[in-house]
Structures are given as structure tokens and as C-alpha cells.
Motif scaffolding. Structure first.
Motif, PDB file in Angstrom:
ATOM      1  N   THR A 269      -1.880 -35.420  46.475  1.00 49.36           N
ATOM      2  CA  THR A 269      -3.136 -34.738  45.855  1.00 49.36           C
ATOM      3  C   THR A 269      -2.901 -34.108  44.598  1.00 49.36           C
ATOM      4  O   THR A 269      -3.600 -34.219  43.659  1.00 49.36           O
ATOM      5  N   PRO A 270      -1.915 -33.236  44.490  1.00 55.09           N
ATOM      6  CA  PRO A 270      -1.695 -32.455  43.236  1.00 55.09           C
ATOM      7  C   PRO A 270      -1.200 -33.108  41.858  1.00 55.09           C
ATOM      8  O   PRO A 270      -1.510 -33.025  40.995  1.00 55.09           O
ATOM      9  N   LEU A 271      -0.305 -34.371  42.453  1.00 52.93           N
ATOM     10  CA  LEU A 271       0.005 -35.351  41.365  1.00 52.93           C
ATOM     11  C   LEU A 271      -1.162 -36.202  40.733  1.00 52.93           C
ATOM     12  O   LEU A 271      -1.387 -36.242  39.665  1.00 52.93           O
ATOM     13  N   VAL A 272      -2.183 -36.360  41.458  1.00 55.40           N
ATOM     14  CA  VAL A 272      -3.331 -37.085  41.240  1.00 55.40           C
ATOM     15  C   VAL A 272      -4.165 -36.028  40.237  1.00 55.40           C
ATOM     16  O   VAL A 272      -4.602 -36.575  39.257  1.00 55.40           O
ATOM     17  N   SER A 273      -4.282 -34.889  40.613  1.00 57.50           N
ATOM     18  CA  SER A 273      -5.001 -34.026  40.016  1.00 57.50           C
ATOM     19  C   SER A 273      -4.354 -33.568  38.605  1.00 57.50           C
ATOM     20  O   SER A 273      -4.849 -33.898  37.399  1.00 57.50           O
ATOM     21  N   VAL A 274      -3.078 -33.548  38.650  1.00 60.71           N
ATOM     22  CA  VAL A 274      -2.271 -33.229  37.175  1.00 60.71           C
ATOM     23  C   VAL A 274      -2.464 -34.593  36.417  1.00 60.71           C
ATOM     24  O   VAL A 274      -2.708 -34.463  35.095  1.00 60.71           O
ATOM     25  N   ARG A 275      -2.245 -35.691  36.869  1.00 56.53           N
ATOM     26  CA  ARG A 275      -2.428 -36.975  36.124  1.00 56.53           C
ATOM     27  C   ARG A 275      -3.557 -37.259  35.451  1.00 56.53           C
ATOM     28  O   ARG A 275      -4.031 -37.540  34.357  1.00 56.53           O
ATOM     29  N   GLY A 276      -4.804 -36.826  36.338  1.00 57.90           N
ATOM     30  CA  GLY A 276      -6.206 -36.944  35.967  1.00 57.90           C
ATOM     31  C   GLY A 276      -6.501 -36.125  34.776  1.00 57.90           C
ATOM     32  O   GLY A 276      -7.059 -36.528  33.771  1.00 57.90           O
ATOM     33  N   TYR A 277      -6.038 -34.758  34.861  1.00 58.13           N
ATOM     34  CA  TYR A 277      -6.220 -33.872  33.760  1.00 58.13           C
ATOM     35  C   TYR A 277      -5.500 -34.243  32.620  1.00 58.13           C
ATOM     36  O   TYR A 277      -5.984 -34.116  31.266  1.00 58.13           O
ATOM     37  N   ALA A 278      -4.277 -34.848  32.698  1.00 61.83           N
ATOM     38  CA  ALA A 278      -3.373 -35.285  31.425  1.00 61.83           C
ATOM     39  C   ALA A 278      -4.287 -36.578  30.869  1.00 61.83           C
ATOM     40  O   ALA A 278      -4.129 -36.527  29.670  1.00 61.83           O
ATOM     41  N   GLU A 279      -4.609 -37.579  31.665  1.00 62.77           N
ATOM     42  CA  GLU A 279      -5.389 -38.611  31.003  1.00 62.77           C
ATOM     43  C   GLU A 279      -6.542 -38.224  30.260  1.00 62.77           C
ATOM     44  O   GLU A 279      -7.055 -38.742  29.229  1.00 62.77           O
ATOM     45  N   LEU A 280      -7.260 -37.084  30.940  1.00 59.87           N
ATOM     46  CA  LEU A 280      -8.385 -36.566  30.328  1.00 59.87           C
ATOM     47  C   LEU A 280      -8.285 -36.080  28.922  1.00 59.87           C
ATOM     48  O   LEU A 280      -8.832 -36.438  27.735  1.00 59.87           O
ATOM     49  N   TYR A 281      -6.968 -35.496  28.825  1.00 64.89           N
ATOM     50  CA  TYR A 281      -6.760 -34.637  27.567  1.00 64.89           C
ATOM     51  C   TYR A 281      -6.173 -35.858  26.665  1.00 64.89           C
ATOM     52  O   TYR A 281      -6.550 -35.758  25.425  1.00 64.89           O
ATOM     53  N   ARG A 282      -5.510 -36.773  27.297  1.00 63.76           N
ATOM     54  CA  ARG A 282      -4.894 -38.080  26.258  1.00 63.76           C
ATOM     55  C   ARG A 282      -6.051 -38.850  25.547  1.00 63.76           C
ATOM     56  O   ARG A 282      -5.920 -39.318  24.328  1.00 63.76           O
ATOM     57  N   MET A 283      -7.186 -38.958  26.596  1.00 67.60           N
ATOM     58  CA  MET A 283      -8.242 -39.813  25.854  1.00 67.60           C
ATOM     59  C   MET A 283      -9.263 -39.206  25.151  1.00 67.60           C
ATOM     60  O   MET A 283     -10.125 -39.436  24.540  1.00 67.60           O
ATOM     61  N   GLY A 284      -8.990 -37.708  25.006  1.00 67.40           N
ATOM     62  CA  GLY A 284      -9.738 -36.796  24.172  1.00 67.40           C
ATOM     63  C   GLY A 284     -11.122 -36.440  24.511  1.00 67.40           C
ATOM     64  O   GLY A 284     -12.014 -35.934  24.077  1.00 67.40           O
ATOM     65  N   ALA A 285     -11.097 -36.548  26.177  1.00 67.69           N
ATOM     66  CA  ALA A 285     -12.142 -36.084  27.045  1.00 67.69           C
ATOM     67  C   ALA A 285     -12.502 -34.501  26.860  1.00 67.69           C
ATOM     68  O   ALA A 285     -13.656 -34.161  27.084  1.00 67.69           O
ATOM     69  N   LEU A 286     -11.445 -33.811  26.753  1.00 66.20           N
ATOM     70  CA  LEU A 286     -11.490 -32.513  26.595  1.00 66.20           C
ATOM     71  C   LEU A 286     -11.603 -31.897  25.126  1.00 66.20           C
ATOM     72  O   LEU A 286     -10.498 -31.988  24.392  1.00 66.20           O
ATOM     73  N   GLN A 287     -12.783 -31.567  24.707  1.00 68.48           N
ATOM     74  CA  GLN A 287     -12.972 -31.310  23.315  1.00 68.48           C
ATOM     75  C   GLN A 287     -12.819 -29.881  23.058  1.00 68.48           C
ATOM     76  O   GLN A 287     -12.104 -29.339  22.382  1.00 68.48           O
ATOM     77  N   SER A 288     -13.360 -28.997  23.854  1.00 66.38           N
ATOM     78  CA  SER A 288     -13.461 -27.578  23.518  1.00 66.38           C
ATOM     79  C   SER A 288     -12.189 -26.838  24.028  1.00 66.38           C
ATOM     80  O   SER A 288     -11.582 -27.113  25.001  1.00 66.38           O
ATOM     81  N   PRO A 289     -11.920 -25.626  23.392  1.00 62.09           N
ATOM     82  CA  PRO A 289     -10.782 -25.054  23.866  1.00 62.09           C
ATOM     83  C   PRO A 289     -11.003 -24.383  25.574  1.00 62.09           C
ATOM     84  O   PRO A 289      -9.956 -24.246  26.283  1.00 62.09           O
ATOM     85  N   GLU A 290     -12.224 -24.126  25.767  1.00 62.98           N
ATOM     86  CA  GLU A 290     -12.506 -23.681  27.144  1.00 62.98           C
ATOM     87  C   GLU A 290     -11.947 -25.010  28.201  1.00 62.98           C
ATOM     88  O   GLU A 290     -11.552 -24.598  29.158  1.00 62.98           O
ATOM     89  N   GLU A 291     -12.278 -25.990  27.986  1.00 65.43           N
ATOM     90  CA  GLU A 291     -12.302 -27.243  28.528  1.00 65.43           C
ATOM     91  C   GLU A 291     -10.684 -27.530  28.766  1.00 65.43           C
ATOM     92  O   GLU A 291     -10.119 -27.731  29.934  1.00 65.43           O
TER      93      GLU A 291
END
Length: 569
Positions: A269-291
Motif C-alpha cells: 500500500t505505501p509503495l503504491v502511494s510512493v510510486r503513484g506520486y513519483a509517476e505524477l511528478y515524472r509526468m509533470g502532473a504536479l505543476q504548482s509548488p503546493e502540489e
């Protein structure tokens, strides 16, 4: 040939072997005794006939001599005797049994002249009849055969046929009785062997059932003080141990599978969460500093969660290794006080109280309901029962009673790195100390971890405004001390009390993060308590809630763990 006989003999059952050997020995014994008895009896009878023959021959010789000299009459000789008269040259003059055929008369094959008779000196001779079937005992004695004093020879013989008939009758009777004894002996031996080996047949049937996989089979039916009874007792003990080992093995395998599955689930469960956020960051889905900051915060929390889980798993692995403990005398009261201070610091709105049980005798029935922890399995059945009566009293000098957010005399204890700063408060009023010596042989850090885990469990599963008590008690009669964590939450249903100490077991099957940890805290408690020869008990708190009571042997008691490593001051 020899090997073939041995193979055939080895294929014969033990009952048949014993019966056959017994019958054989009985038959041989009867034969030896019968033949020996018959031989000795025949010799004895012949000796008696010989003695009687010699005596009668001497009497007849004297009588014939007296009659020949005119000094008396001829004696009457029994018709059982064959009597013959010979002159001095060995010529036959007269004999009895004239009506019998010649083949039935004894045949004298030696010369009976006077010189030969004198040399025989009355010794007995063995003769045969004319047909050669019947034996005779004969004796030759000199006598006077004429008035002039001429000497001759008297031969007297008696048949041994009556003696042989007597021996044959004895042999027939002996063989009849011997055969009966052999048959009865064989029957009784078979019955005795069959009844004696009945428990062995039960052993055979039980062994066959066990070979088929039924390890619940047990042996019985034999008298305990017999060889078979002792064998059954030993086999039952062995089977119980084997059955227990197989059950432990199956339970261990099942727990290992469940442990691996639960650990995989908890880590995934935590590994999926960490991987998900890392993929969001790699794909550029996190734009703002807050995100980005929010994603990094979530990754950090999940990493912390994984770290805590890994630490718990490592702690359980270390406990499973059963390494020697660094034992030292540990007083439970300061540990309870420190745990209360830590709980007050983490939950300022909670009332935490340290109480001590009156040093009275505990009920043995409730006492025996605490079940020894199985260190290898981590499963600790618990039995509900009333907690011993306690009284809230002041503790030894420097102790604290907690109420609300008041931390009385906190400055008497040196702050630790893990202490949370709290605002100063007014000290509680001084009270008289109570003499409670709850000193056990233990590794202090392990006992602190037990109390910390139980306190965390109580704080997590009870309302934020409900009080929590830490109770220290001493059972002098059973030489043990306990520390209990008492909460006033929803309590623990009796049907799940035997599961709460299992690894990864949680009452909330959803495994939501809001409900607490991964289910390893109480498993660690179980392992630590078991390594200290202790027991754990879960009972209902009067008025609602759960009470976790941990018992440890007092220092110096026979059940206390031995000091295995030197302690540091």
C-alpha cells in the motif's frame, strides 16, 4: 537351504513362534522324562525279579538236596518258574513245563557242568526262548541229586514277559497322558499368547492408522505396570509429541504464509502511494509548488509508515532468534511512572493515573487463567476474569499521580530526548509512600517497549477524554509482579481475545490508516513477555473497557529468568 529355512521362519508370526517353541519344549520334556522314567523303572523291576529268582532258586536247591538225601520232601515250585536238573557233566535229567512246546522253553547255550556252575557263583543269566521272542532270567546253583551225595546243577528261569507287559502298559498310559498334556499346553499357550499380545495387535492397528496419516490415534487397554503397558505409555508420549510437532509445524507454516501475505499487503500500500506520486511528478502532473509539497509530504508519510513497519518486523525477527537477554533487577513502578509521563505529554487532554494494588493474596482461579505465551507462535489465548482489587495510593518518594494536564514533580526526572516539552504545572500534594516492591529480573528496554505498546493500544482504541490507569501489583504467594494498562473504551469481545496477539491481526479488517498500526504491537508484547517467562491476561475493565495485565516472576523466584549478561550501572 539354511537361508531358505531362516526366511520361512522369519515369515512366521510371533504368536505361532512362541506357541510352537513352547509345544516343542513341552514335548521334548515329556519324552525325556518318560523315557528316563521307563528305563529306570524297568531296571528296578528286573533287579527285583533277579533278587527274587536267586532267593527262590536257593530255596529250591536246598529242598531238592534234602529230598535226595532222604531228609525231607521236595518243595513245591511255582509254575511261573522253569526248573531243570543236570548231572555233574551237564546232561539234562529232568525239567518242568513238559506240556509246553520247545519254542517256548528257555534255550541254555552254555555248558552246565559242575565246574562251570561253581564258576558262575549264582550269577543271573539272560536267555531267549526257542522263537527268540521272550527273554528269561536264569540262575544255576549246585545241589545234591542222589543219596550218595552226587552233585548236580539246578537251573531256575523266569520269563520277563510280565515285566515287558508292565512296561508297555506304562508306556501306553504315559503316551496318552503326554499327548493330552501337549494338546492342553498348546491350547493354553495359544490362548495366553493371544490374550497377552492383544495390546500388541492394538499397537499394530494404531501404527497402521498413523502410517495412513491419522496422528490422533492413541494406545490403550494394557495394564500400566506390564511391559506392553509401559511400551504403550512411551508410544503415547512419543505420538503426542509428534502430533504436537506436526500441529506446530502446520501452524507455523500457516502463520508464515499469512505473515508473508500480510507483510506484502502492508508494504504494498505505501509503495503504491510512493510510486503513484513519483509517476505524477515524472509526468509533470504536479505543476504548482503546493502540489509538489503535498506529494512530497505524502511520500514522506508513507516512507515513515514503511519504516515503522520494517522496524516492527525486525524487532519480531530479533525476538524469534531468542538471543540471551541482558537481565538486571528492574522496578516496575518507575517504568509505569515514565510511561504515564510519556502518555501525558502525547495526549495532554487525557487523565493518566498510576495506582498500586494492595499486596493481598490473589485468587488462584483467576491466576491460572493467564495462559503462558507461546513464543514460537506468538498466539496467546486469554481468559476473562476479575482483576484484583486495587486501591489508588501514593507511590514511593518522587512518584506522581496524574490528573488532566497536570505533570506533578516532572522536574524530579531527568528529561529524555524523546520527551515532549510541556508547560509547567503546580506539583501535586505530598502523600505517604506505599511499600510495594515490584522488582523483576528483566531487560529494562524490553519491558519499556511492552508498556509503550500497551499504552499506545489503550490510547488508540479509547475515547480521547477517557482516563487510563497504570496498575502495579505484587502477588507474594505466587512470587510474581504485574503491570496492567486499564482503559475505558469499547473493550475487547471474548471471541477475539485469542487472536489479538497474532501478527498482523486487527479487529478492523479494512486496514484503514485512521484505525492505527499494522497489527504487530501486541505480537511484539507477546514475544517479549514470553522471553521473560511471563504471561499476559486480557480481562474486562469494570464499567467498560479492556485491561491488559502482564505478569513477570519476581526477582529471586524459581521461575525468574537467569542472568545471562552483565549489566551496566
Amino acid at each position: 537351504m539354511h537361508q531358505s529355512l531362516m526366511e520361512r521362519w522369519s515369515r512366521v508370526s510371533l504368536r505361532s513362534k512362541i506357541t510352537g517353541v513352547t509345544v516343542l519344549m513341552l514335548t521334548l520334556g515329556l519324552l525325556v522324562s518318560g523315557i528316563g522314567t521307563m528305563a529306570m523303572l524297568r531296571q528296578y523291576v528286573i533287579q527285583q525279579v533277579d533278587a527274587q529268582l536267586q532267593a527262590d532258586a536257593q530255596t529250591a536247591s536246598n529242598s531238592y538236596s534234602a529230598a535226595a538225601l532222604g531228609q525231607g520232601t521236595t518243595a513245591v515250585v511255582s509254575s511261573d518258574y522253569f526248573v531243570a536238573l543236570y548231572d555233574e557233566h551237564g546232561n539234562l535229567k529232568n525239567h518242568t513245563w513238559r506240556e509246553r512246546p520247545a519254542r517256548e522253553l528257555p534255550q541254555i547255550s552254555i555248558p552246565l557242568d559242575l565246574q562251570t556252575v561253581i564258576e558262575l557263583d549264582g550269577k543271573t543269566m539272560t536267555l531267549k526262548d526257542g522263537a527268540g521272542d521272550t527273554q528269561f532270567l536264569a540262575v544255576a546253583v549246585p545241589l545234591v541229586i542222589s543219596p550218595q551225595g552226587t552233585l548236580g546243577t539246578l537251573v531256575m528261569a523266569v520269563s520277563l514277559k510280565p515285566t515287558e507287559n508292565t512296561m508297555a502298559t506304562y508306556l501306553t498310559i504315559f503316551l496318552g497322558f503326554g499327548l493330552g498334556v501337549v494338546l492342553v499346553g498348546a491350547l493354553l499357550t495359544r490362548l495366553l499368547v493371544t490374550s497377552t499380545f492383544a495390546p500388541l495387535r492394538e499397537v499394530e492397528r494404531t501404527a497402521a492408522a498413523i502410517a495412513d496419516g491419522d496422528f490422533s490415534q492413541r494406545l490403550g487397554g494394557a495394564t500400566p505396570n506390564t511391559e506392553v503397558g509401559r511400551l504403550n505409555r512411551s508410544l503415547n508420549t512419543m505420538l503426542s509429541r509428534i502430533d504436537r510437532l506436526f500441529k506446530d509445524r502446520a501452524r507455523t507454516i500457516d502463520q508464515m504464509r499469512r505473515f508473508v501475505g500480510d507483510a506484502s499487503h502492508e508494504l504494498r500500500t505505501p509503495l503504491v502511494s510512493v510510486r503513484g506520486y513519483a509517476e505524477l511528478y515524472r509526468m509533470g502532473a504536479l505543476q504548482s509548488p503546493e502540489e509538489i509539497a503535498q506529494a512530497m509530504e505524502r511520500i514522506e508519510k508513507e516512507a515513515i509508515r514503511m519504516g515503522g513497519l520494517v522496524e516492527d518486523l525486525l524487532e519480531l525477527a530479533r525476538l524469534d532468534e531468542t538471543k540471551p537477554l541482558a537481565l538486571a533487577p528492574v522496578d516496575l513502578i518507575p517504568l509505569a511512572r515514565d510511561a504515564a509521563l510519556d502518555a501525558m505529554a502525547s495526549s495532554p487532554g487525557r487523565t493518566v493515573t498510576v495506582v498500586s494494588a494492595a499486596p493481598a493474596e490473589f485468587d488462584d482461579t483467576t491466576d491460572r487463567q493467564a495462559i503462558d505465551l507461546a513464543h514460537s507462535t506468538g498466539e496467546v489465548p486469554s481468559t476473562p476474569g476479575p482483576a484484583p482489587k486495587t486501591e489508588e495510593t501514593a507511590l514511593p518518594a518522587g512518584s506522581v499521580s496524574f490528573a488532566g494536564a497536570t505533570l506533578a514533580r516532572l522536574r524530579t526526572r531527568k528529561p529524555r530526548k524523546t520527551d515532549v516539552p510541556t508547560p509547567p504545572a503546580e506539583p501535586a500534594p505530598e502523600t505517604a509512600p506505599v511499600s510495594v516492591q515490584a522488582v523483576v529480573m528483566a531487560e529494562e528496554n524490553k519491558i519499556r517497549q511492552v508498556i509503550t505498546n500497551l499504552m499506545g493500544n489503550a490510547l488508540r482504541f479509547s475515547p480521547a477524554d477517557s482516563p487510563v490507569e497504570l496498575e502495579v501489583a505484587v502477588d507474594r504467594r505466587n512470587q510474581r509482579a504485574s503491570i496492567a494498562v486499564i482503559d475505558h473504551g469499547e473493550g475487547i469481545p471474548p471471541q477475539i481475545r485469542d487472536k489479538i496477539f497474532q501478527r498482523f491481526w486487527r479487529a478492523d479488517t479494512s486496514r484503514a490508516r485512521e484505525t492505527g498500526g499494522s497489527g504487530l504491537g501486541l505480537a511484539i508484547v507477546a514475544s517479549i513477555v514470553a522471553s521473560h517467562n511471563g504471561t499476559v491476561q486480557v480481562v474486562d475493565t469494570p464499567g467498560g473497557g479492556a485491561t491488559f495485565r502482564v505478569w513477570f516472576p519476581l526477582a529471586g523466584s524459581p521461575n525468574a529468568p537467569q542472568r545471562l549478561a552483565p549489566t551496566t550501572p
